[in-house]
Design a protein around this motif. Structure first.
Motif, PDB file in Angstrom:
ATOM      1  N   ALA A 186       0.828  -1.206   0.000  1.00 17.36           N
ATOM      2  CA  ALA A 186       0.000   0.000   0.000  1.00 17.36           C
ATOM      3  C   ALA A 186       0.864   1.257   0.000  1.00 17.36           C
ATOM      4  CB  ALA A 186      -0.924  -0.012   1.216  1.00 17.36           C
ATOM      5  N   VAL A 187       1.959   1.250   0.742  1.00 20.88           N
ATOM      6  CA  VAL A 187       2.834   2.423   0.796  1.00 20.88           C
ATOM      7  C   VAL A 187       3.554   2.606  -0.535  1.00 20.88           C
ATOM      8  CG1 VAL A 187       4.863   3.412   1.911  1.00 20.88           C
ATOM      9  CG2 VAL A 187       3.109   2.313   3.291  1.00 20.88           C
ATOM     10  N   PHE A 188       4.022   1.510  -1.127  1.00 20.20           N
ATOM     11  CA  PHE A 188       4.649   1.619  -2.450  1.00 20.20           C
ATOM     12  C   PHE A 188       3.660   2.185  -3.479  1.00 20.20           C
ATOM     13  CE2 PHE A 188       7.593  -2.035  -1.118  1.00 20.20           C
ATOM     14  CZ  PHE A 188       8.646  -1.179  -0.838  1.00 20.20           C
ATOM     15  N   ARG A 189       2.399   1.769  -3.405  1.00 18.44           N
ATOM     16  CA  ARG A 189       1.392   2.301  -4.328  1.00 18.44           C
ATOM     17  C   ARG A 189       1.216   3.805  -4.145  1.00 18.44           C
ATOM     18  NH1 ARG A 189      -0.277  -2.832  -3.670  1.00 18.44           N
ATOM     19  NH2 ARG A 189      -0.948  -3.938  -5.564  1.00 18.44           N
ATOM     20  N   SER A 190       1.208   4.250  -2.896  1.00 20.27           N
ATOM     21  CA  SER A 190       1.043   5.690  -2.648  1.00 20.27           C
ATOM     22  C   SER A 190       2.251   6.463  -3.178  1.00 20.27           C
ATOM     23  CB  SER A 190       0.852   5.953  -1.156  1.00 20.27           C
ATOM     24  OG  SER A 190       2.056   5.752  -0.423  1.00 20.27           O
ATOM     25  N   ALA A 191       3.434   5.851  -3.129  1.00 30.11           N
ATOM     26  CA  ALA A 191       4.622   6.507  -3.692  1.00 30.11           C
ATOM     27  C   ALA A 191       4.515   6.605  -5.210  1.00 30.11           C
ATOM     28  CB  ALA A 191       5.882   5.739  -3.293  1.00 30.11           C
ATOM     29  N   LEU A 192       4.138   5.508  -5.855  1.00 27.56           N
ATOM     30  CA  LEU A 192       4.032   5.497  -7.314  1.00 27.56           C
ATOM     31  C   LEU A 192       2.909   6.394  -7.820  1.00 27.56           C
ATOM     32  CD1 LEU A 192       4.624   1.673  -7.762  1.00 27.56           C
ATOM     33  CD2 LEU A 192       6.189   3.486  -8.511  1.00 27.56           C
ATOM     34  N   ALA A 193       1.888   6.610  -6.985  1.00 21.37           N
ATOM     35  CA  ALA A 193       0.770   7.460  -7.391  1.00 21.37           C
ATOM     36  C   ALA A 193       1.177   8.916  -7.551  1.00 21.37           C
ATOM     37  CB  ALA A 193      -0.365   7.346  -6.373  1.00 21.37           C
ATOM     38  N   LEU A 194       2.327   9.300  -7.025  1.00 21.62           N
ATOM     39  CA  LEU A 194       2.809  10.674  -7.165  1.00 21.62           C
ATOM     40  C   LEU A 194       3.289  10.976  -8.582  1.00 21.62           C
ATOM     41  CD1 LEU A 194       4.843  10.892  -3.830  1.00 21.62           C
ATOM     42  CD2 LEU A 194       2.711  12.108  -4.334  1.00 21.62           C
ATOM     43  N   TRP A 195       3.541   9.937  -9.362  1.00 18.95           N
ATOM     44  CA  TRP A 195       4.048  10.131 -10.723  1.00 18.95           C
ATOM     45  C   TRP A 195       2.912  10.523 -11.656  1.00 18.95           C
ATOM     46  CZ3 TRP A 195       9.094   9.306 -12.789  1.00 18.95           C
ATOM     47  CH2 TRP A 195      10.069   9.057 -11.804  1.00 18.95           C
ATOM     48  N   ARG A 196       3.193  11.526 -12.527  1.00 23.66           N
ATOM     49  CA  ARG A 196       2.185  12.037 -13.459  1.00 23.66           C
ATOM     50  C   ARG A 196       2.605  11.855 -14.916  1.00 23.66           C
ATOM     51  NH1 ARG A 196       2.840  17.044 -13.279  1.00 23.66           N
ATOM     52  NH2 ARG A 196       4.765  16.878 -12.093  1.00 23.66           N
ATOM     53  N   GLY A 197       3.711  11.146 -15.146  1.00 18.67           N
ATOM     54  CA  GLY A 197       4.204  10.969 -16.509  1.00 18.67           C
ATOM     55  C   GLY A 197       5.719  10.936 -16.502  1.00 18.67           C
ATOM     56  N   LEU A 198       6.333  11.192 -17.653  1.00 20.16           N
ATOM     57  CA  LEU A 198       7.785  11.219 -17.745  1.00 20.16           C
ATOM     58  C   LEU A 198       8.328  12.342 -16.873  1.00 20.16           C
ATOM     59  CD1 LEU A 198       8.310  10.741 -21.594  1.00 20.16           C
ATOM     60  CD2 LEU A 198       8.669   9.030 -19.792  1.00 20.16           C
ATOM     61  N   PRO A 199       9.349  12.079 -16.062  1.00 19.65           N
ATOM     62  CA  PRO A 199       9.865  13.132 -15.183  1.00 19.65           C
ATOM     63  C   PRO A 199      10.426  14.300 -15.981  1.00 19.65           C
ATOM     64  CG  PRO A 199      11.352  11.244 -15.203  1.00 19.65           C
ATOM     65  CD  PRO A 199      10.107  10.820 -15.939  1.00 19.65           C
ATOM     66  N   LEU A 200       9.931  15.497 -15.659  1.00 17.18           N
ATOM     67  CA  LEU A 200      10.370  16.720 -16.335  1.00 17.18           C
ATOM     68  C   LEU A 200      10.229  16.594 -17.847  1.00 17.18           C
ATOM     69  CD1 LEU A 200      13.549  17.296 -14.143  1.00 17.18           C
ATOM     70  CD2 LEU A 200      11.342  18.460 -13.923  1.00 17.18           C
TER      71      LEU A 200
END
Length: 274
Positions: free
Chosen positions: A159-173
């Motif tokens: 669950a914590v790993f999922r919450s971390a990955l959920a912060l990603w919105r696409g390719l970084p920068l």
């Protein structure tokens, strides 16, 4: 349109909604795990010129650490800086300071003691508070997930790993491109994401969710054939669903970066359920 207005889409403080103000006040929120974003009070405040955004990205990637003028010039222009590179950098810094805290300049504050973007020795330091930078949140959650996984709490770790990955919105920068920022920055961030994805799948396998992750692992093996860790996890997932993995494409490949110390725990525990 004035020169200052052209620098950013920053809304005036009066335009922030009560909900946004309650959620985050007017402290900026910095987002690099996708297109670069700067938010104030939940509203967009991102610089418009590409070089200003690239400088903001470089400073955020060195958050709370001094970034030398040489390193910033190299990051912005590579081996072909303009003749007035240092003076141009100083202009970019002044523009960012106006965006990050307009009240400081209007109140007659010393630019070198700016509360967010400070002069530090022969460079600059971007002061970022806990919780303001999505990359910091991602790394904090990833570390917590690994602690939980090492302690055997596989479901909580997942669950914590999922919450971390959920912060990603696409390719970084991804909005900056290689013309504005050296590609190795985005590559390193993407490798960090793959490492956490590997750990999340390891936690799911540990929790007995082999059937749920088998299809995802097939896709990951096809997209990242050089990552041995995903291949190993696919073997475990297939075994957990009662299937044999007699044939997998390719031969031995290196594991995801930084996983030599992480791989054994999820692999050992995932062999038990099912």
């Amino acid at each position: 349109m004035s020169a200052e207005q052209s620098l950013s889409a920053c809304p005036p403080a009066s335009s922030a909604s009560p909900e946004a103000e309650a959620a985050g006040g007017y402290a900026p929120k910095y987002l690099v795990l996708g297109p670069l974003e700067l938010r104030r009070g939940g509203l967009p405040c991102t610089p418009t010129p590409l070089k200003h955004r690239a400088l903001l990205a470089l400073l955020l990637l060195h958050a709370n650490r001094p970034a030398s003028v040489h390193a910033l010039v190299d990051g912005l222009w590579g081996g072909r800086p303009p003749r007035a590179a240092v003076a141009t950098l100083q202009m970019y810094v002044s523009a960012l300071r106006r965006i990050l805290d307009p009240a400081h300049r209007l109140g007659g504050g010393d630019a070198r003691r700016h509360p967010v973007l400070r002069t530090s020795g022969a460079g600059y330091l971007m002061a970022v508070a806990p919780g303001e930078l999505d990359l910091d949140l991602f790394r904090t959650r990833a570390a917590l997930g690994r602690e939980l996984l090492a302690g055997g709490d596989c479901a909580a770790a997942g669950a914590v790993f999922r919450s971390a990955l959920a912060l990603w919105r696409g390719l970084p920068l991804g909005d900056l491109g290689q013309a504005c920022l050296p590609p190795h920055y985005a590559v390193r961030l993407s490798e960090e994401r793959l490492a956490v994805l590997y750990d999340r799948i390891g936690a799911d396998l540990c929790a007995g969710r082999a059937r749920e992750v088998a299809g995802e692992l097939r896709e990951l093996c096809a997209r990242h054939p050089s990552y041995e860790g995903f291949r190993e996890q696919l073997v475990l997932a297939l075994a957990g669903t009662g299937h044999r993995a007699d044939v997998l494409p390719g031969g031995p490949h290196p594991a995801p970066p930084g996983h030599e110390r992480c791989r054994d725990a999820p692999v050992r525990r995932t062999a038990v359920p099912g």
